[in-house]
Design an enzyme around this catalytic site. Structure first.
Site, PDB file in Angstrom:
ATOM      1  N   PRO A  57       0.820  -1.220   0.000  1.00 21.45           N
ATOM      2  CA  PRO A  57       0.000   0.000   0.000  1.00 21.45           C
ATOM      3  C   PRO A  57       0.846   1.259   0.000  1.00 21.45           C
ATOM      4  O   PRO A  57       1.867   1.335   0.685  1.00 21.45           O
ATOM      5  CB  PRO A  57      -0.797  -0.123   1.304  1.00 21.45           C
ATOM      6  CG  PRO A  57      -0.710  -1.562   1.695  1.00 21.45           C
ATOM      7  CD  PRO A  57       0.605  -2.053   1.188  1.00 21.45           C
ATOM      8  N   ALA A  91      -3.859   2.678   2.528  1.00 19.95           N
ATOM      9  CA  ALA A  91      -4.546   2.696   3.818  1.00 19.95           C
ATOM     10  C   ALA A  91      -5.898   3.387   3.676  1.00 19.95           C
ATOM     11  O   ALA A  91      -5.981   4.547   3.287  1.00 19.95           O
ATOM     12  CB  ALA A  91      -3.687   3.422   4.848  1.00 19.95           C
ATOM     13  N   GLN A 133      -6.173  -2.301   2.315  1.00 24.34           N
ATOM     14  CA  GLN A 133      -5.617  -2.167   3.656  1.00 24.34           C
ATOM     15  C   GLN A 133      -6.577  -1.326   4.492  1.00 24.34           C
ATOM     16  O   GLN A 133      -6.789  -0.142   4.195  1.00 24.34           O
ATOM     17  CB  GLN A 133      -4.236  -1.508   3.627  1.00 24.34           C
ATOM     18  CG  GLN A 133      -3.558  -1.484   4.992  1.00 24.34           C
ATOM     19  CD  GLN A 133      -2.239  -0.736   4.978  1.00 24.34           C
ATOM     20  OE1 GLN A 133      -2.224   0.488   4.842  1.00 24.34           O
ATOM     21  NE2 GLN A 133      -1.137  -1.456   5.112  1.00 24.34           N
ATOM     22  N   TYR A 219       0.396   3.809  13.779  1.00 19.96           N
ATOM     23  CA  TYR A 219      -1.018   4.132  13.700  1.00 19.96           C
ATOM     24  C   TYR A 219      -1.760   3.380  14.812  1.00 19.96           C
ATOM     25  O   TYR A 219      -1.133   2.777  15.686  1.00 19.96           O
ATOM     26  CB  TYR A 219      -1.538   3.851  12.295  1.00 19.96           C
ATOM     27  CG  TYR A 219      -0.819   4.690  11.256  1.00 19.96           C
ATOM     28  CD1 TYR A 219      -0.836   6.081  11.340  1.00 19.96           C
ATOM     29  CD2 TYR A 219      -0.086   4.107  10.231  1.00 19.96           C
ATOM     30  CE1 TYR A 219      -0.151   6.865  10.411  1.00 19.96           C
ATOM     31  CE2 TYR A 219       0.598   4.878   9.302  1.00 19.96           C
ATOM     32  CZ  TYR A 219       0.568   6.258   9.396  1.00 19.96           C
ATOM     33  OH  TYR A 219       1.250   7.035   8.491  1.00 19.96           O
ATOM     34  N   ARG A 267      -0.451  -6.323   8.667  1.00 19.44           N
ATOM     35  CA  ARG A 267       0.854  -5.659   8.558  1.00 19.44           C
ATOM     36  C   ARG A 267       1.259  -5.162   9.942  1.00 19.44           C
ATOM     37  O   ARG A 267       0.484  -4.489  10.621  1.00 19.44           O
ATOM     38  CB  ARG A 267       0.799  -4.491   7.570  1.00 19.44           C
ATOM     39  CG  ARG A 267       2.193  -4.002   7.173  1.00 19.44           C
ATOM     40  CD  ARG A 267       2.156  -2.924   6.123  1.00 19.44           C
ATOM     41  NE  ARG A 267       3.383  -2.923   5.325  1.00 19.44           N
ATOM     42  CZ  ARG A 267       3.740  -1.954   4.482  1.00 19.44           C
ATOM     43  NH1 ARG A 267       2.955  -0.901   4.306  1.00 19.44           N
ATOM     44  NH2 ARG A 267       4.857  -2.040   3.797  1.00 19.44           N
TER      45      ARG A 267
END
Length: 418
Positions: A57, A91, A133, A219, A267
């Site tokens: 991504p 994302a 994602q 994140y 991930r």
């Protein structure tokens, strides 16, 4: 050995000449060859990667209200034409407050399905799988996109500049340029989990083959995993089990609604690259040992692939960047899984678990070495595909694999020269 073949030379179903009888002979039919490890297919759940190269991504910061548009069709479609086995969309925020910037892709409402489905269908025409994602930026939300702050990697946005209140495991800002996040309540955590579930259902409706849960780069999920950001004292903090609870609960909830024949990826940042002031490094940051421990849990929860990245948790990270710098992290996970399988024995019914390496993988020989030596099962390319979306086809040529280009191009590129 049977000659290597690919279906890419057949006319696309959408081509105006599809179905027309033609005299062309498959040029690989009389040229048997060794198939490099990089171009051997891999079945994961109910789908098959046609080779071991996937497009990781890459945020484009080019959306309005989370909607995919023509830019994304051309960007992702070009990579699909270029021979990657899987293209993972950037994302995509499961809540509007979970965007990194106001121009991130979103998947928090049903109206986002149709534009995604349009691109997925184009990707499928090129014998390529499509993944999305699903993400929540957490305390790193509400920032300017990097093209507007080129010299400074991250600058937060005020309300006047179009920002919003961010959330995180604790009330700790990522850095001095970021907003102080609100600590998520248990009720809000439940809402986040449900947002991932709802986005996953939308991914089914859009026709995606893969869902990847974004648990890397500082994140939301990543920040819960790491003691750098997570200072909670309830069941979502403290111990390894507490800090990883959110990740496991999201995975469990997503797996429950994501079809069993479709692969589920996660991930992770495998290390924070933080050089703490004390010797108790494992207590100060997320590291590879905890990653392996979590990988084993995720395997039991039905995850098919772990996508091994790193960093993004703190501006104090000291990341040693060199070609393939994250490959040793993927290899460590891969070796641990191999040891687990060996201990279980050949009659084990454990679900296969695959590992993706990513990070400055830029050449065919480098990628072939990673797969050939069993350091990972899959390699992810990102920025190199921005420079050259056809890099997988160029890798094939370098490794002497007769891969076919899209029909509209191949007649010119690969026709016999006299």
């Amino acid at each position: 050995m049977e000659p290597f073949r690919t279906s890419m030379w057949q006319p696309l179903a959408s081509a105006p000449y599809a179905g027309v009888a033609h005299p062309r002979v498959n040029p690989t039919a009389s040229r048997p060859q060794r198939i490099p490890h990089l171009f051997q297919p891999l079945q994961i759940a109910g789908s098959t990667l046609k080779n071991r190269i996937i497009a990781a991504p890459m945020c484009q910061y080019s959306s309005q209200d989370g909607f995919l548009n023509d830019w994304h069709l051309v960007h992702l479609g070009s990579i699909a034409k270029g021979g990657a086995a899987l293209v993972i969309f950037e994302a995509s925020a499961v809540q509007d407050i979970g965007r990194i910037t106001p121009w991130d892709v979103g998947f928090w409402k049903d109206e986002h399905i149709a534009p995604a489905k349009r691109i997925v269908e184009f990707i499928h025409q090129h014998d390529t799988l499509a993944g999305i994602q699903l993400a929540h930026a957490g305390r790193k939300a509400t920032a300017f996109p990097p093209m507007l702050t080129f010299e400074r990697p991250r600058v937060g946005m005020s309300d006047e500049q179009g920002g919003w209140d961010s959330v995180g495991p604790s009330g700790l800002a990522f850095d001095s340029d970021s907003r102080k996040p609100q600590e998520l309540s248990k009720e809000q955590i439940a809402e986040v989990i449900e947002a991932f579930v709802a986005a996953t259902k939308r991914a089914v409706a859009a026709g995606f083959d893969v869902v990847e849960i974004h648990g890397a780069h500082g994140y939301l999920i990543s920040s819960f995993n790491s003691p750098i950001a997570n200072k909670r004292t309830d069941e979502y903090g403290g111990s390894f089990e507490g800090r990883t609870r959110l990740c496991v609960e999201i995975v469990r909830a997503v797996r429950a609604v994501w079809p069993t024949e479709k692969a589920l990826w996660v991930r992770l940042s495998c290390t924070d690259w933080y050089d703490g002031e004390s010797d108790a490094a494992s207590e100060e940051q997320w590291d590879i040992e905890q990653t392996i421990r979590l990988a084993r849990i995720l395997r039991q929860e039905g995850v098919d692939v772990l996508h091994c990245s790193s960093g993004g948790q703190t501006p104090l990270q000291k990341m040693p960047v060199y070609p393939g710098y994250q490959v040793p992290l993927a290899e460590a996970v891969k070796r641990a899984i191999q040891e687990d399988d060996k201990a279980l024995g050949k009659d084990s019914t454990a679900k296969p678990f695959y590992v993706t390496a990513v990070g400055l993988i830029t050449s065919a020989k480098q990628a072939e070495e990673i797969i050939g030596n069993g350091r990972a099962d899959i390699v992810g390319l990102a920025r190199p595909l921005l420079d050259d979306p056809f890099l997988p086809l160029h890798f094939a040529k370098e490794l002497e694999v007769d891969l076919h280009w899209p029909p509209a191009y191949e007649w010119s590129i690969n026709r016999p020269r006299h």
